[in-house]
Write an enzyme that holds these catalytic residues in place. Structure first.
Site, short mmCIF file in Angstrom:
data_model
loop_
_atom_site.label_atom_id
_atom_site.label_comp_id
_atom_site.label_asym_id
_atom_site.label_seq_id
_atom_site.Cartn_x
_atom_site.Cartn_y
_atom_site.Cartn_z
N LYS A 106 0.81 -1.22 0.00
CA LYS A 106 0.00 0.00 0.00
C LYS A 106 0.84 1.27 0.00
O LYS A 106 0.48 2.25 -0.65
CB LYS A 106 -0.96 0.00 1.18
CG LYS A 106 -0.31 0.11 2.55
CD LYS A 106 -1.35 0.08 3.65
CE LYS A 106 -0.72 0.17 5.01
NZ LYS A 106 -0.06 1.47 5.25
N THR A 107 1.97 1.26 0.72
CA THR A 107 2.81 2.46 0.75
C THR A 107 3.34 2.76 -0.65
O THR A 107 3.43 3.93 -1.07
CB THR A 107 3.97 2.29 1.74
OG1 THR A 107 3.44 2.00 3.04
CG2 THR A 107 4.82 3.55 1.82
N GLN A 116 -7.61 -4.70 10.07
CA GLN A 116 -6.44 -4.37 10.89
C GLN A 116 -6.71 -3.18 11.80
O GLN A 116 -5.78 -2.51 12.25
CB GLN A 116 -5.23 -4.09 10.00
CG GLN A 116 -4.81 -5.29 9.16
CD GLN A 116 -3.55 -5.03 8.36
OE1 GLN A 116 -2.45 -4.92 8.90
NE2 GLN A 116 -3.69 -4.94 7.05
N ASP A 176 -3.49 7.65 4.84
CA ASP A 176 -3.08 6.26 5.05
C ASP A 176 -3.61 5.76 6.40
O ASP A 176 -3.91 6.55 7.29
CB ASP A 176 -1.55 6.18 5.01
CG ASP A 176 -1.05 4.74 4.93
OD1 ASP A 176 -1.86 3.84 4.62
OD2 ASP A 176 0.15 4.52 5.18
N GLU A 177 -3.72 4.44 6.55
CA GLU A 177 -4.19 3.81 7.79
C GLU A 177 -5.53 4.42 8.22
O GLU A 177 -5.75 4.74 9.39
CB GLU A 177 -3.15 3.97 8.91
CG GLU A 177 -1.78 3.41 8.61
CD GLU A 177 -1.74 1.88 8.58
OE1 GLU A 177 -2.80 1.25 8.78
OE2 GLU A 177 -0.64 1.33 8.34
N ARG A 224 1.97 -10.96 10.17
CA ARG A 224 3.35 -10.43 10.23
C ARG A 224 4.35 -11.48 9.76
O ARG A 224 5.51 -11.16 9.48
CB ARG A 224 3.73 -10.03 11.66
CG ARG A 224 2.88 -8.97 12.36
CD ARG A 224 2.68 -7.73 11.54
NE ARG A 224 1.41 -7.81 10.80
CZ ARG A 224 1.07 -7.00 9.84
NH1 ARG A 224 1.89 -6.03 9.46
NH2 ARG A 224 -0.09 -7.12 9.22
#
Length: 755
Positions: free
Chosen positions: A71-72, A290, A259-260, A643
């Site tokens: 995504k980044t 998340q 973002d987020e 993770r």
């Protein structure tokens, strides 16, 4: 903080009109235009969904980004595409994220794609708001652009002064608690839920609270200061009360990226709405699966309702995972599918299935820690980099057993986003009391606890005491009980030093006792409840209480295992286990952290410990809100699972010590949500399991190892094999001994089969 440096940037032309061309691209040293990435270069390597998000034009955009989906990269390439290909003025773009680290990484990536370009706003919410207030806060009156930003410690210091100024008892009305209530009330009022915040005062006299809060706001104005909550709330107030100011920013920022987004609260949600009000070009990126920060205000509705809040949005799902193997993704997807508050995604990868998940059932927390340490030792023996190994846990008190096992196994580790168990304030205080009890000449321990809990002994009084003791070469504890030394000191400090010396004399009765007995008397003598309450920073004392009980349990276990060693032996073990010398090795260190701290990270191998009902999901979270609590706990487990890149171990202890009591634990219901075929050995018939074990385990006597066999262990004695599972390094046996059921790795258990 990050906002201060942002606020210092020149804003003389920040409202310049967007240009059709791109004159902001600087000249190269040769005089030609700088080489920004071309359209083809920006799209190179992006998958179809990433390209769609990058190329999106006008209107709202929702990017549902699964874990490890890049995504980044999408956000930064979208920014670069807007500037270098579509010709958008970089000053017309604002990108907001949640941490300074994430903002720095995003800025660095954009700068590599757009060398020399300036004017972009890429920052955290707080930094962006501070920058706006540096320009426009005077529209609110009272404050000037030179305002000071108070951190939490400075806020609490002011509140302590104000409580005294108003004539209230600072022990009854403690600054950290007042500060926490003021913060919640501010944010709730902005969310039009002030009544709920007032109800949350939990016994606090409303009249006193109201007076302190009013005086706090006055004092902050007098000092030209804002706290962290104010940075956001004052911008919201500015936009609500001064539409002209709001319109300037809404007109300037043609493209808003967040973002987020699943972690935004309602205040941040309203700020985003204001910024995107003019052009409507809002792109948000996040993943409802998340969202794990509800306890600090995050509202999952912000992302779930995006398509209702903004007209005709485009939704892009980033479902290709570049991190984990197929088995890990399938297991995580199966677990999170049980949530109802989510948006469906089909995660997939090109990595292949990879290794199956491993579930380890252990007798207690110490067995669990030893099992994890043994697996880590095996990974190191195979040449794996321990820096790519992480151990997650739900509560900080679980850290102690893990640290001890890793230290005794000679494995280097590092606690991430937290303190090692024996470095926590409450644990260091108690150890200092015990150290001073055993060694009254330990001036370091004296200085740590002479004012814990507070006894009114200030720095000047300690300076006088140290000077007197130094001249006579006396320990500070001895000086504190000496009348001649106390004659040099006046007021409350004199009484406090005398009472501390008397307290330590009282504790001498258990100097030669068992560790748990000595610790219990220390806790009783210092009035542990009052001592821990004084450390409350607004978040309660449950975590500190759990840590203290963990230390108490550890002391009792030490007394049981080493009768006669006493307090001195316990302190020696603690000193060796908590000594950090030599923790770093060439291969790196195992990372220990809470599941919340693991957000945004990735590791080749992940252990999630404490997969037990009551811990994961946490009992309190479920009790407070049965529906939303269980779903957030499941999201937390999902974050931990995703993770892992190559291996995922899920461990549980059948018994665990809570607050001094050993309790039998059911396994986490989340484990039952993982398809059995994804877990090693779960779908294998007993005969096949036995053949796997026998085929790869130590050949000496192995043919006699079977379910029902009588075996002997060096520590646990004689027992009966109840189950065999796994293969190779994961081959393990469940054995019932007189002391309980143990699950043992055969590679390390050294079981001897008895006829």
């Amino acid at each position: 903080m990050d906002g201060r440096s942002d606020a210092q940037e020149g804003d003389a032309d920040i409202f310049g009109a967007p240009q059709v061309q791109a004159p902001w691209l600087p000249d190269s040293p040769s005089g030609g235009p700088a080489q920004a990435a071309s359209a083809e270069q920006l799209l190179e390597g992006l998958n179809p969904a990433q390209r769609e998000a990058c190329l999106h034009g006008e209107g709202p955009l929702l990017i549902l980004a699964g874990p490890g989906s890049g995504k980044t990269r999408v956000i930064t390439h979208r920014i670069a595409h807007l500037v270098s290909v579509r010709g958008v003025d970089p000053r017309a773009v604002i990108a907001i994220t949640f941490t300074n680290k994430a903002a720095r990484e995003m800025r660095e990536r954009v700068e590599r794609l757009l060398p020399g370009v300036s004017g972009l706003w890429i920052s955290t919410f707080h930094a962006a708001c501070a920058r706006i207030l540096r320009r426009d806060i005077e529209s609110l009156g009272r404050w000037t652009r030179d305002f000071t930003i108070y951190d939490t410690a400075e806020r609490n210091a002011l509140l302590r002064d104000l409580v005294k100024e108003l004539g209230y008892d600072p022990q009854r009305f403690r600054a950290p608690v007042l500060g926490g209530w003021i913060s919640r009330l501010k944010n709730s009022a902005a969310q039009e839920d002030a009544h709920a915040a007032e109800q949350a005062m939990d016994g606090m006299e409303s009249e006193v609270f109201a007076k302190v809060r009013r005086r706090y706001e006055e004092a902050m104005g007098e000092r030209n200061a804002l706290d962290f909550d104010d940075l956001l709330l004052k911008v919201l107030e500015l936009f609500d009360q001064h539409p002209g100011v709001r319109d300037l920013y809404a007109q300037r920022f043609r493209y808003v990226l967040v973002d987020e987004y699943q972690d935004t609260n309602r205040v941040q949600y309203r700020l985003v709405q204001h910024l995107a009000a003019r052009h409507g070009n809002l792109a948000v990126c996040g993943d409802p699966d998340q969202s794990i920060y509800r306890w600090r205000g995050a509202d999952i509705r912000n992302i779930l309702d995006f398509e209702k809040d903004f007209e005709n949005p485009v939704t892009v799902r980033l479902e290709q995972n570049y991190r984990s193997t197929g088995n890990i993704l399938a297991a995580a997807s199966a677990v999170i599918a049980h949530n109802t508050e989510r948006k469906h995604k089909d995660l997939w990868c090109e990595e292949g299935d990879g290794e199956k998940l491993v579930v380890l059932e252990c007798a207690d927390e110490d067995d669990e820690a030893r099992e994890i340490a043994a697996q880590c030792a095996t990974l190191r023996a195979r040449g794996e980099d321990l820096a790519q190994v992480a151990i997650f846990y739900r509560m900080n008190f679980m850290q102690r057993a893990l640290e001890t096992a890793l230290r005794l196994s000679g494995l280097p580790y590092q606690v991430v986003a937290g303190l090692e168990f024996y470095q926590r304030r409450e644990i260091k205080d108690l150890i200092a009391y015990l150290r001073l009890l055993v060694n009254p000449a330990d001036d370091g321990a004296f200085l740590r606890v002479v004012n814990e809990p507070t006894r009114g002994v200030g720095a000047r009084s300690l300076e006088k005491l140290r000077a007197w003791a130094s001249a006579r070469r006396e320990p500070l504890l001895a000086a504190a009980g000496d009348g001649e030394a106390l004659a040099q000191i006046r007021g409350r400090a004199k009484k406090g030093l005398a009472s501390f010396a008397a307290l330590m004399d009282e504790l001498l009765a258990v100097r030669d006792a068992d560790a748990a007995v000595a610790l219990d008397l220390v806790l009783q003598t210092i009035e542990a409840d009052r001592w821990m309450a004084a450390m409350d920073d607004g978040g309660g004392t449950a975590e500190r209480e759990a840590n203290v009980e963990e230390l108490r349990s550890h002391a009792a276990e030490f007394d049981r295992l080493y009768p006669g060693a006493g307090l001195r032996g316990f302190l020696e073990e603690v000193a060796l286990v908590s000594d950090a010398d030599g923790a770093e090795e060439a291969g790196g260190s195992i990372k220990l952290m809470t599941l919340h701290a693991a957000k945004g990270l990735e590791f080749a191998t992940v252990f999630i410990s404490g997969c037990e009902d009551g811990l994961l999901p946490h009992a309190r979270a479920v009790e407070e809100d049965p529906l939303h609590g269980i779903e957030e706990e499941r999201r937390l487990f999902y974050v931990g699972m995703t993770r892992a890149r190559r291996r995922l171990f899920l461990t549980r202890a059948m018994t665990r010590t809570f607050f001094g009591e050993s309790r039998w634990n059911e396994s986490s219901p989340f484990l039952d949500e993982i398809p059995p075929g994804l877990v090693e050995g779960a779908m294998t018939a007993p005969e096949e399991e036995e053949r796997d074990v026998l085929g790869e385990y130590d050949p000496e006597g192995a043919q006699a190892l079977a379910v029902g066999a009588l075996v002997e262990h060096d520590h646990f004695g004689v027992g009966t094999v109840e189950q065999l599972a796994g293969a190779g390094i994961n081959a393990r046996a469940t054995v019932r001994f007189r002391g309980g059921v143990k699950q043992l790795l055969l590679q390390y258990a050294n079981l001897r089969v008895l006829s």
